[in-house]
Design a protein around this motif. Structure first.
Motif, mmCIF file in Angstrom:
data_model
loop_
_atom_site.group_PDB
_atom_site.id
_atom_site.type_symbol
_atom_site.label_atom_id
_atom_site.label_comp_id
_atom_site.label_asym_id
_atom_site.label_seq_id
_atom_site.Cartn_x
_atom_site.Cartn_y
_atom_site.Cartn_z
ATOM 1 N N TYR A 1 27.578 29.524 50.017
ATOM 2 C CA TYR A 1 28.934 29.931 49.591
ATOM 3 C C TYR A 1 28.405 30.822 48.364
ATOM 4 C CZ TYR A 1 28.171 26.148 45.996
ATOM 5 O OH TYR A 1 28.001 25.268 45.009
ATOM 6 N N ARG A 2 29.234 31.810 48.376
ATOM 7 C CA ARG A 2 29.312 32.979 47.251
ATOM 8 C C ARG A 2 30.398 33.301 46.623
ATOM 9 N NH1 ARG A 2 25.739 37.246 45.683
ATOM 10 N NH2 ARG A 2 26.839 39.364 45.238
ATOM 11 N N ASN A 3 30.595 33.127 45.317
ATOM 12 C CA ASN A 3 31.885 33.593 44.561
ATOM 13 C C ASN A 3 31.528 34.973 43.969
ATOM 14 O OD1 ASN A 3 32.022 30.531 44.740
ATOM 15 N ND2 ASN A 3 33.935 30.953 43.367
ATOM 16 N N GLN A 4 33.046 35.726 43.877
ATOM 17 C CA GLN A 4 33.057 36.757 43.660
ATOM 18 C C GLN A 4 34.630 37.328 43.242
ATOM 19 O OE1 GLN A 4 31.008 39.491 42.877
ATOM 20 N NE2 GLN A 4 29.127 38.389 43.378
ATOM 21 N N GLN A 5 34.718 38.345 42.511
ATOM 22 C CA GLN A 5 36.122 38.655 42.274
ATOM 23 C C GLN A 5 36.509 39.260 43.662
ATOM 24 O OE1 GLN A 5 37.507 38.472 39.635
ATOM 25 N NE2 GLN A 5 35.924 37.685 38.474
ATOM 26 N N GLN A 6 37.827 39.237 43.840
ATOM 27 C CA GLN A 6 38.694 39.608 45.007
ATOM 28 C C GLN A 6 38.225 40.951 45.666
ATOM 29 O OE1 GLN A 6 42.813 39.570 45.097
ATOM 30 N NE2 GLN A 6 43.095 39.182 47.023
ATOM 31 N N GLU A 7 37.943 41.838 44.759
ATOM 32 C CA GLU A 7 37.741 43.357 45.272
ATOM 33 C C GLU A 7 36.377 43.289 45.949
ATOM 34 O OE1 GLU A 7 38.034 42.717 41.545
ATOM 35 O OE2 GLU A 7 40.083 42.580 42.085
ATOM 36 N N TYR A 8 35.668 42.530 45.880
ATOM 37 C CA TYR A 8 34.303 42.338 46.262
ATOM 38 C C TYR A 8 34.374 42.317 47.708
ATOM 39 C CZ TYR A 8 29.334 41.000 47.428
ATOM 40 O OH TYR A 8 28.075 40.721 48.042
ATOM 41 N N PHE A 9 35.229 41.370 48.182
ATOM 42 C CA PHE A 9 35.602 41.068 49.667
ATOM 43 C C PHE A 9 36.537 41.845 50.388
ATOM 44 C CE2 PHE A 9 34.186 36.937 47.544
ATOM 45 C CZ PHE A 9 33.082 36.793 48.215
ATOM 46 N N GLN A 10 37.245 42.994 49.673
ATOM 47 C CA GLN A 10 38.015 43.745 50.295
ATOM 48 C C GLN A 10 37.370 45.052 50.751
ATOM 49 O OE1 GLN A 10 41.093 43.750 47.199
ATOM 50 N NE2 GLN A 10 42.386 42.232 48.229
ATOM 51 N N GLN A 11 36.706 44.939 51.583
ATOM 52 C CA GLN A 11 35.846 46.257 51.995
ATOM 53 C C GLN A 11 36.532 46.647 53.493
ATOM 54 O OE1 GLN A 11 31.727 45.386 52.665
ATOM 55 N NE2 GLN A 11 31.805 43.877 50.655
ATOM 56 N N PRO A 12 36.196 48.160 53.555
ATOM 57 C CA PRO A 12 36.951 48.507 54.978
ATOM 58 C C PRO A 12 36.224 47.885 56.186
ATOM 59 C CG PRO A 12 35.988 50.342 53.369
ATOM 60 C CD PRO A 12 35.655 49.010 52.843
ATOM 61 N N ARG A 13 37.085 47.750 57.220
ATOM 62 C CA ARG A 13 36.628 46.942 58.286
ATOM 63 C C ARG A 13 35.382 47.404 58.957
ATOM 64 N NH1 ARG A 13 39.987 43.090 59.700
ATOM 65 N NH2 ARG A 13 42.112 43.153 59.033
ATOM 66 N N CYS A 14 35.246 48.854 58.703
ATOM 67 C CA CYS A 14 33.764 49.221 59.562
ATOM 68 C C CYS A 14 32.662 48.964 58.747
ATOM 69 C CB CYS A 14 33.980 50.871 59.504
ATOM 70 S SG CYS A 14 34.241 51.564 57.809
ATOM 71 N N CYS A 15 32.811 48.386 57.598
ATOM 72 C CA CYS A 15 31.696 47.890 56.823
ATOM 73 C C CYS A 15 31.551 46.767 56.128
ATOM 74 C CB CYS A 15 30.920 49.023 55.944
ATOM 75 S SG CYS A 15 32.254 49.731 54.959
ATOM 76 N N ARG A 16 32.211 45.572 56.665
ATOM 77 C CA ARG A 16 32.685 44.491 56.200
ATOM 78 C C ARG A 16 31.178 43.465 56.086
ATOM 79 N NH1 ARG A 16 37.040 42.536 54.759
ATOM 80 N NH2 ARG A 16 36.787 40.538 55.542
ATOM 81 N N CYS A 17 30.292 43.931 55.183
ATOM 82 C CA CYS A 17 29.050 43.339 54.912
ATOM 83 C C CYS A 17 28.572 42.982 53.500
ATOM 84 C CB CYS A 17 27.883 43.970 55.563
ATOM 85 S SG CYS A 17 27.494 43.588 57.283
ATOM 86 N N MET A 18 28.105 42.002 53.001
ATOM 87 C CA MET A 18 27.589 41.869 51.720
ATOM 88 C C MET A 18 26.064 42.343 51.899
ATOM 89 S SD MET A 18 29.111 38.378 50.643
ATOM 90 C CE MET A 18 28.467 37.218 52.255
ATOM 91 N N LEU A 19 25.950 43.473 51.209
ATOM 92 C CA LEU A 19 24.506 44.166 51.252
ATOM 93 C C LEU A 19 23.878 43.752 50.191
ATOM 94 C CD1 LEU A 19 25.818 47.938 51.733
ATOM 95 C CD2 LEU A 19 25.129 46.209 53.463
ATOM 96 N N PRO A 20 22.332 43.596 50.338
ATOM 97 C CA PRO A 20 21.239 43.163 49.387
ATOM 98 C C PRO A 20 21.567 44.111 47.955
ATOM 99 C CG PRO A 20 20.502 43.338 51.535
ATOM 100 C CD PRO A 20 21.817 43.713 51.799
ATOM 101 N N ALA A 21 21.125 43.450 46.935
ATOM 102 C CA ALA A 21 21.078 44.108 45.885
ATOM 103 C C ALA A 21 19.730 43.473 45.112
ATOM 104 C CB ALA A 21 22.575 43.894 45.077
ATOM 105 N N VAL A 22 19.319 44.514 44.400
ATOM 106 C CA VAL A 22 17.930 44.141 43.417
ATOM 107 C C VAL A 22 18.378 42.968 42.613
ATOM 108 C CG1 VAL A 22 16.255 44.749 41.923
ATOM 109 C CG2 VAL A 22 17.222 46.477 43.646
ATOM 110 N N LYS A 23 17.301 41.831 42.675
ATOM 111 C CA LYS A 23 17.584 40.590 41.862
ATOM 112 C C LYS A 23 17.409 41.344 40.233
ATOM 113 C CE LYS A 23 15.919 36.474 40.019
ATOM 114 N NZ LYS A 23 15.860 37.152 38.672
#
Length: 329
Positions: A141-163
């Motif tokens: 599981y991964r917790n975030q603010q609501q905006e993080y998960f409100q992505q356009p349907r065409c690109c609804r992916c969690m993308l890798p970010a630099v640690k």
């Protein structure tokens, strides 16, 4: 300056997380009078406010007999991933204890390295010593603010970010490895993920076997604490042959998917996988590939957002005897 030869062409080589080799050239004139070398080593961040000391109070005193190149380590207390400046002068000890000294050489800058695989294996052994009990789990599981998960349907992916730079200062994944952070710890009394989180009130959950399966390699990344009684372990999950997998090979200790102290699975008679996680530590799992939101579910948790538990850019406690090894912190 008593006509002693000035070191020139300073060369730094064989840099590790807590040592380096140094050599230089000198004119032959006056060389026979040299009894010592003075080496001034400073963190680069202190370059302006910590200029070279008085000539009679050198940073370090090194005997002339030390052959060049010489290795600097141990009592110099070098730290990994740290920029340093270094300069050298020659000295001749006078009969009454004072020194005649040359001018300082030019200032040379260098940066110490990350932990090597040897150092990480030492850290791994320390982590294994406190991770004894295992509990079953079924989801990451991964917790975030609501905006993080409100992505356009065409690109609804969690993308890798630099640690970020949390954890051990020498960890080779900080600021370099890209991935998506997940948790898997569960409450002892319910077997479910906790209802509190420092990262946001909305939670994405995904079945464990989607991210961790027979085609996923698992690596040990770090072990640290933040001046608290509980410890964190960072693990990396990388699909075999992926960009993240290639980054980890040779840099991080690889773990056995079905037999390690932190995160493992076993195959049941029906071919399904059952999963276990270490109970006595907090696991932070980095998955190195994008994760499609359609593969899991997003919902609001009922607990609180405990910001005090956030590990974003958290600094490791350098005095902890449980999670530190005998190199620079």
């Amino acid at each position: 300056m008593d006509n002693l030869p000035v070191p020139r062409q300073i060369r730094i080589s064989h840099v590790t997380c807590d040592s380096f080799r140094i050599s230089w050239e000198m004119d032959s004139s006056g060389r026979d009078r040299i009894t010592h070398y003075f080496i001034d080593l400073n963190k680069k961040e202190n370059k302006d406010c910590n200029k070279f000391k008085h000539k009679d109070v050198p940073t370090k005193l090194v005997a002339k007999e030390v052959p060049l190149p010489m290795t600097v380590r141990g009592h110099w207390f070098l730290s990994p991933r740290t920029e340093y400046t270094v300069s050298v002068q020659t000295a001749a000890k006078k009969p009454y204890g004072d020194y005649a000294v040359s001018q300082w050489s030019e200032i040379v800058e260098f940066c110490t390295a990350d932990y090597s695989i040897v150092h990480l294996n030492q850290l791994l052994q320390k982590a294994e010593a406190i991770a004894r009990r295992m509990l079953p789990f079924s989801v990451f599981y991964r917790n975030q603010q609501q905006e993080y998960f409100q992505q356009p349907r065409c690109c609804r992916c969690m993308l890798p970010a630099v640690k970020d730079n949390s954890g051990s200062h020498g960890s080779p994944i900080s600021g370099k490895l890209e991935g998506v952070f997940f948790s898997c710890n569960t409450e002892f009394n319910t077997g479910e993920p906790p209802q509190d989180s420092p990262y946001g009130p909305y939670r994405f959950q995904i079945q464990a076997d989607v991210l961790f399966n027979r085609n996923t390699n698992i690596y040990f990344g770090d072990f640290y604490c933040m001046y608290t009684s509980y410890h964190y372990i960072i693990l990396v999950l990388a699909p075999d042959g992926s960009k993240g997998d290639l980054f980890c090979k040779g840099r991080l200790p690889a773990l056995d998917r079905s037999n390690n102290h932190f995160l493992s699975f076993t195959q049941e008679d029906d071919g399904s996988l059952s999963f276990r996680h270490a109970q006595d530590v907090i696991l932070e799992v980095i998955y190195t590939e994008p994760v499609d939101l359609s593969l899991g579910t997003v919902s609001r948790i009922q607990g609180h957002q405990l910001m005090s538990q956030s590990t974003v850019n958290a600094k490791k406690d350098p005095s902890c005897k449980i999670c530190n090894i005998s190199v620079g912190r």
